[in-house]
Write a protein that holds these residues in place. Structure first.
Motif, PDB file in Angstrom:
ATOM      1  N   VAL A  11       6.157  11.322  -4.189  1.00 19.26           N
ATOM      2  CA  VAL A  11       4.764  11.408  -3.658  1.00 19.26           C
ATOM      3  C   VAL A  11       4.548  12.441  -2.900  1.00 19.26           C
ATOM      4  N   GLU A  49      -0.842   4.925  -8.777  1.00 24.31           N
ATOM      5  CA  GLU A  49      -0.852   3.918  -7.756  1.00 24.31           C
ATOM      6  C   GLU A  49      -0.509   2.483  -7.998  1.00 24.31           C
ATOM      7  N   GLU A  50      -0.899   2.079  -9.301  1.00 25.61           N
ATOM      8  CA  GLU A  50      -0.866   0.851  -9.649  1.00 25.61           C
ATOM      9  C   GLU A  50       0.522   0.496  -9.588  1.00 25.61           C
ATOM     10  N   ASP A  89       0.872  -1.103  -0.007  1.00 17.34           N
ATOM     11  CA  ASP A  89      -0.130  -0.053  -0.144  1.00 17.34           C
ATOM     12  C   ASP A  89       0.858   1.305   0.000  1.00 17.34           C
ATOM     13  N   PRO A  90       0.888   2.015  -1.202  1.00 14.37           N
ATOM     14  CA  PRO A  90       1.614   3.188  -1.069  1.00 14.37           C
ATOM     15  C   PRO A  90       1.260   4.275  -0.388  1.00 14.37           C
ATOM     16  N   ASN A  91       0.963   4.203   0.871  1.00 18.47           N
ATOM     17  CA  ASN A  91       0.410   5.183   1.720  1.00 18.47           C
ATOM     18  C   ASN A  91       1.584   6.065   2.295  1.00 18.47           C
ATOM     19  N   THR A 114       2.276   0.404  -6.443  1.00 14.71           N
ATOM     20  CA  THR A 114       2.046  -0.821  -5.719  1.00 14.71           C
ATOM     21  C   THR A 114       2.915  -2.106  -6.210  1.00 14.71           C
TER      22      THR A 114
END
Length: 408
Positions: free
Chosen positions: A352, A363-364, A321-323, A367
Motif C-alpha cells: 500500500v 480496497e475490496e 478499514d485498510p487505512n 478489506t
C-alpha cells in the motif's frame, strides 16, 4: 529464526507446565472470587534454578517484592503460589505482611523452606487479600481433586476468555528436554510488562546466571513486544524454573547446544505472548506487525510496538478499514530515525506504500483480508538488516464494556 526452531524442536500435544519431569500443578476455589477457581500452584520435586523478570511499573505490588527476595537467596525456587481476583497492590505495609504470610503458609503446606517459594497475585488493585479464605484454600492443596495443570491454568485467569499453555521438547546431550508454560493476561497489557503472569518450567539443568540472562533477552523479544491497551500493570512477572531432572550436562553459553535451548525457551514465550495478545479484552483479531530493514534491532522493536499500540490502527483493523495512513503516522512518531522516502508498507499481501508514497490497491480485496482472524502488517524501512515482530489485537466496543464494569 523460525526455521531453526522447527528443525530441532517438537511441539507437545496437550503440553503444559507439568510436561517437564518432576513438576506438578493444581488449582481450586478458595472464595476470593464468587465461583471461579482463584488459587493455583506449581511444585517441583526438587529445588529448581530460577529466574524472574518483573513489571517496570513503579507501583510494584508486594508479591513481586516477596518473590524477588525469595529468588535472591540462592537463585532457586521449588514452588509457586498464585491467586487471582485480588492483586494485593497499593495495599501498604499490611499488603506486604499478607504476601509474606501467603508465602509462609504455602511453604509449610508444601514442606519447603520459605525462600524456595514465589507468590503472585492478579486482580483488583487496592484491595487486601482475604487471608482467612486464602489460608483455608492452602489447607486443601495436595488433595487429588485439586491436582492438574489445567486447574492451575484456570485458577490464574481474570478477564481471560481461555487458558494459555504450551510445551515443547528437544534433544540435548542425548536427553529429551521439555519446556512447558502457562500464562494469563487479557487487559492492561503493554509490557514492560503488563497485567500478565507467565510461568515456565523445564527439566533441563541450566546455569543460574545463564538462565537469568536468557530470560531477559527472550522477554524483550516476546512478552515486551505485545500490547492490548497501552496500560502497564503493577503485578506482572515471568518466572522460569529449571529442575535438572532431565540429567543433561549443565547448560550455559559455553554448551554447544545452548542456542537450541534458548530458541526453545523463546518459542514457548513467543507462543504464550501471542495467546495473550489474541485474547485481549473484547478482541476479535490477532495483529502481527513485522518491521524489517531497520538500522538496529532496538529501532525495529520500538517501531513495531508503536504501530501495534496505536488505537487508530487497532480500531481500523477492527472496522476492516485498510487505512494505511494510520500505520505511516505511527511509524513517524515512533521517536526512531527513519527516511520517509524509503518506507514500504503492506497489509498482508497488499503493498500500500512504496518509498513513502501511496500505491494503488484493490480496497475490496484488502478489506476482505482484514476480516481474517490474524492480520499481518509488513514494514520495510530500507535502512539496515535488523528486524522485529510485535503482537496485539484490535480495539472493539466490547473492550469498553469489559473495563467499564471491571469491579462490578
Amino acid at each position: 529464526m523460525q526455521s531453526v526452531i522447527t528443525e530441532h524442536i517438537q511441539m507437545v500435544k496437550g503440553g503444559n507446565v507439568t510436561t517437564p519431569k518432576g513438576f506438578t500443578a493444581g488449582g481450586l476455589h478458595c472464595g476470593i472470587k464468587k465461583r471461579k477457581l482463584d488459587l493455583g500452584w506449581v511444585y517441583s520435586e526438587v529445588p529448581a534454578t530460577a529466574a524472574g523478570v518483573y513489571t517496570t511499573n513503579q507501583f510494584q505490588a508486594p508479591p513481586l517484592k516477596v518473590t524477588k527476595e525469595s529468588i535472591s537467596v540462592e537463585n532457586k525456587l521449588q514452588a509457586i503460589l498464585v491467586n487471582s481476583g485480588v492483586a494485593n497492590a497499593c495495599t501498604g505495609e499490611q499488603g506486604l505482611l499478607d504476601a509474606y504470610e501467603m508465602r509462609n503458609e504455602f511453604s509449610k503446606a508444601m514442606g519447603v523452606e520459605d525462600h524456595l517459594v514465589a507468590v503472585a497475585s492478579t486482580g483488583v488493585i487496592g484491595t487486601h487479600l482475604p487471608m482467612d479464605r486464602l489460608k483455608a484454600g492452602i489447607d486443601q492443596i495436595g488433595t487429588n481433586e485439586h491436582n492438574g495443570a489445567e486447574l492451575f491454568e484456570m485458577a490464574i485467569l481474570t478477564t481471560d476468555t481461555c487458558i494459555k499453555n504450551i510445551a515443547v521438547q528437544l534433544e540435548i546431550d542425548g536427553k529429551t528436554i521439555s519446556i512447558g508454560g502457562a500464562a494469563k493476561g487479557s487487559g492492561m497489557i503493554d509490557p514492560n510488562m503488563a497485567t500478565m503472569l507467565a510461568f515456565v518450567t523445564t527439566d533441563a539443568d541450566v546455569n543460574g546466571e545463564s538462565l537469568s540472562t536468557a530470560l531477559k533477552d527472550v522477554t524483550n523479544r516476546t512478552y515486551n513486544q505485545i500490547t492490548v491497551d497501552g496500560d502497564s500493570s503493577t503485578n506482572d512477572m515471568v518466572l522460569v524454573m529449571a529442575n535438572g531432572q532431565a540429567d543433561n550436562n549443565q547448560l550455559s553459553e559455553v554448551h554447544p547446544q545452548w542456542e537450541q535451548f534458548k530458541n526453545a525457551l523463546e518459542l514457548v514465550c513467543q507462543i504464550l505472548a501471542k495467546k495473550i495478545a489474541r485474547d485481549g479484552e473484547g478482541a476479535t483479531k490477532l495483529i502481527e506487525v513485522h518491521v524489517q530493514g531497520a538500522a538496529t534491532e532496538e529501532a525495529a522493536r520500538k517501531i513495531s510496538k508503536t504501530i501495534i499500540s496505536s488505537n487508530l490502527v487497532k480500531t481500523a483493523i477492527y472496522g476492516t478499514d485498510p487505512n494505511w495512513g494510520r500505520i505511516v503516522c505511527a511509524i513517524g512518531y515512533s521517536e526512531r530515525p527513519i527516511d520517509p522516502d524509503k518506507v514500504k508498507v503492506s497489509l498482508g499481501p497488499f503493498p500500500v506504500v512504496e518509498n513513502g508514497l501511496p500505491l494503488y490497491f484493490d480496497e475490496e480485496e484488502a478489506t476482505e483480508y482484514l476480516m481474517q482472524e490474524t492480520v499481518e502488517i509488513f514494514v520495510d524501512l530500507q535502512q539496515g538488516n535488523k528486524s522485529a515482530v510485535a503482537w496485539g489485537c484490535d480495539l472493539t466496543y466490547d473492550y469498553v464494556k469489559i473495563n467499564a464494569s471491571y469491579r462490578t
